[in-house]
Write an enzyme that holds these catalytic residues in place. Structure first.
Site, mmCIF file in Angstrom:
data_model
loop_
_atom_site.group_PDB
_atom_site.id
_atom_site.type_symbol
_atom_site.label_atom_id
_atom_site.label_comp_id
_atom_site.label_asym_id
_atom_site.label_seq_id
_atom_site.Cartn_x
_atom_site.Cartn_y
_atom_site.Cartn_z
ATOM 1 N N LYS A 13 24.698 28.984 66.956
ATOM 2 C CA LYS A 13 24.987 28.329 68.243
ATOM 3 C C LYS A 13 24.588 29.229 69.418
ATOM 4 O O LYS A 13 23.938 28.795 70.356
ATOM 5 C CB LYS A 13 26.492 27.991 68.349
ATOM 6 C CG LYS A 13 27.020 27.151 67.192
ATOM 7 C CD LYS A 13 28.503 26.839 67.333
ATOM 8 C CE LYS A 13 29.414 28.035 67.244
ATOM 9 N NZ LYS A 13 29.449 28.690 65.908
ATOM 10 N N ARG A 88 37.010 23.337 69.391
ATOM 11 C CA ARG A 88 37.220 23.659 67.967
ATOM 12 C C ARG A 88 38.443 23.009 67.371
ATOM 13 O O ARG A 88 38.787 23.248 66.213
ATOM 14 C CB ARG A 88 37.348 25.164 67.789
ATOM 15 C CG ARG A 88 36.126 25.871 68.316
ATOM 16 C CD ARG A 88 36.146 27.339 68.050
ATOM 17 N NE ARG A 88 35.120 27.917 68.891
ATOM 18 C CZ ARG A 88 34.335 28.900 68.540
ATOM 19 N NH1 ARG A 88 34.477 29.461 67.378
ATOM 20 N NH2 ARG A 88 33.419 29.349 69.365
ATOM 21 N N ARG A 127 24.536 41.199 61.967
ATOM 22 C CA ARG A 127 24.439 40.912 63.409
ATOM 23 C C ARG A 127 24.951 42.069 64.270
ATOM 24 O O ARG A 127 25.979 42.675 63.977
ATOM 25 C CB ARG A 127 25.265 39.671 63.746
ATOM 26 C CG ARG A 127 25.345 39.417 65.255
ATOM 27 C CD ARG A 127 25.908 38.080 65.608
ATOM 28 N NE ARG A 127 27.305 37.930 65.257
ATOM 29 C CZ ARG A 127 28.029 36.849 65.531
ATOM 30 N NH1 ARG A 127 27.461 35.812 66.104
ATOM 31 N NH2 ARG A 127 29.284 36.783 65.183
ATOM 32 N N ARG A 157 30.577 43.169 66.157
ATOM 33 C CA ARG A 157 31.812 42.480 66.529
ATOM 34 C C ARG A 157 32.877 42.735 65.465
ATOM 35 O O ARG A 157 32.570 42.711 64.272
ATOM 36 C CB ARG A 157 31.548 40.973 66.651
ATOM 37 C CG ARG A 157 31.060 40.577 68.019
ATOM 38 C CD ARG A 157 30.601 39.152 68.123
ATOM 39 N NE ARG A 157 31.512 38.148 67.601
ATOM 40 C CZ ARG A 157 31.318 36.837 67.720
ATOM 41 N NH1 ARG A 157 30.251 36.393 68.365
ATOM 42 N NH2 ARG A 157 32.159 35.985 67.197
ATOM 43 N N ARG A 168 37.468 33.170 59.328
ATOM 44 C CA ARG A 168 36.827 32.256 60.289
ATOM 45 C C ARG A 168 36.272 31.016 59.578
ATOM 46 O O ARG A 168 36.347 29.900 60.095
ATOM 47 C CB ARG A 168 35.705 32.986 61.041
ATOM 48 C CG ARG A 168 36.246 33.955 62.081
ATOM 49 C CD ARG A 168 35.246 35.030 62.407
ATOM 50 N NE ARG A 168 34.154 34.559 63.221
ATOM 51 C CZ ARG A 168 32.997 35.198 63.340
ATOM 52 N NH1 ARG A 168 32.782 36.318 62.677
ATOM 53 N NH2 ARG A 168 32.059 34.707 64.114
#
Ligand code: AP5
Length: 212
Positions: A13, A88, A127, A157, A168
């Site tokens: 996203k 969400r 990432r 992160r 998640r």
């Protein structure tokens, strides 16, 4: 155009939002970025959000609805917005609809990025993101300078560690996936986008779904 980008963590996203925004000439709004900015600035919003985000849990609906209510009416969003992960839960979808309706606007489409969990774990484990402009990267080490803004350092992160990724994905299935049916019942155009393959291919599929 008001477009909601939807999908599992790591679906792409945040990678696609600026590309679609540039193509459609509207700005982006990402609640994850707003919350991380608030954490860095040490504001009351950031203090409220930090624990939830580090664990990979959702920040409470009233907090998110506060952010949506405060931001969407700003002049920069008057001509439309790419909403990156902003909704969400079903109460958030209902709240967003109320806010847009007050502004005499509505969602034109939900783009649901579809990707399997193995690819997500691979993407998130590799990432890094810019601590300043939040651009996500693959194949760039923490500590490098961001090539997009030229200012921030790349960091990992906290919620990209294995336990938080698992949580998640679980939270997505339980609390977020049902929102798609809510939108379909509400008559919003929901397009499923194959989020595998190259970034450019995914952008083309997303734009095609929007008739571009
Ligand atoms: P947020 O920051 O929005 O995280 P997320 O939804 O978990 O999504 P991600 O940012 O992890 O992934 P993405 O889909 O943007 O993928 P990306 O493009 O980076 O939210 C963080 C937290 O904030 C939430 O967990 C929650 O606590 C809180 N929050 C935010 N909004 C909330 C709300 N509305 N309600 C409640 N809580 C909220 O891509 C991932 C990686 O893959 C990158 O390395 C990228 O380079 C790579 N990549 C992307 N596309 C491709 C491709 N096509 N091929 C190969 N690699 C690719």
């Amino acid at each position: 155009m008001n477009i909601l980008l939807f999908g599992k963590p790591g679906a792409g996203k945040g990678t696609q939002a600026p590309k679609l925004a540039a193509a459609l000439k509207v700005p982006t709004l990402a609640t994850g970025d707003v919350l991380r900015g608030a954490i860095r600035a040490g504001t009351p919003l950031g203090l409220k959000a930090k624990g939830y985000m580090d664990r990979g849990d959702l920040v409470p609906d009233d907090v998110i609805l506060g952010v949506i209510g405060e931001t969407l009416g700003r002049p920069e969003y008057a001509n439309g917005v790419i909403l990156d992960g902003v909704v969400r839960t079903v109460p958030q979808a209902e709240g967003m609809k109320r806010v847009l309706s007050t502004l005499k606007r509505k969602l034109e489409a939900v783009l649901s990025f579809d990707i399997n969990n193995d690819e997500i774990v691979k993407r998130l484990s590799g990432r890094t993101v810019c601590e300043a402009c939040q651009t996500p990267y693959t194949g760039h080490a923490a500590g490098e300078t961001c090539a997009t803004c030229g200012k921030g350092k790349l960091v990992r992160r906290k919620d990209d560690e294995p336990d938080a990724i698992r949580n998640r994905l679980d939270v997505y299935e339980k609390q977020t996936a049902p929102v798609l049916d809510w939108y379909k019942r509400d008559g919003v155009n929901v397009a499923t986008i194959d989020a595998s393959g190259s970034v450019d291919d995914v952008s083309k599929r997303a734009l095609k779904a929007l008739g571009r």
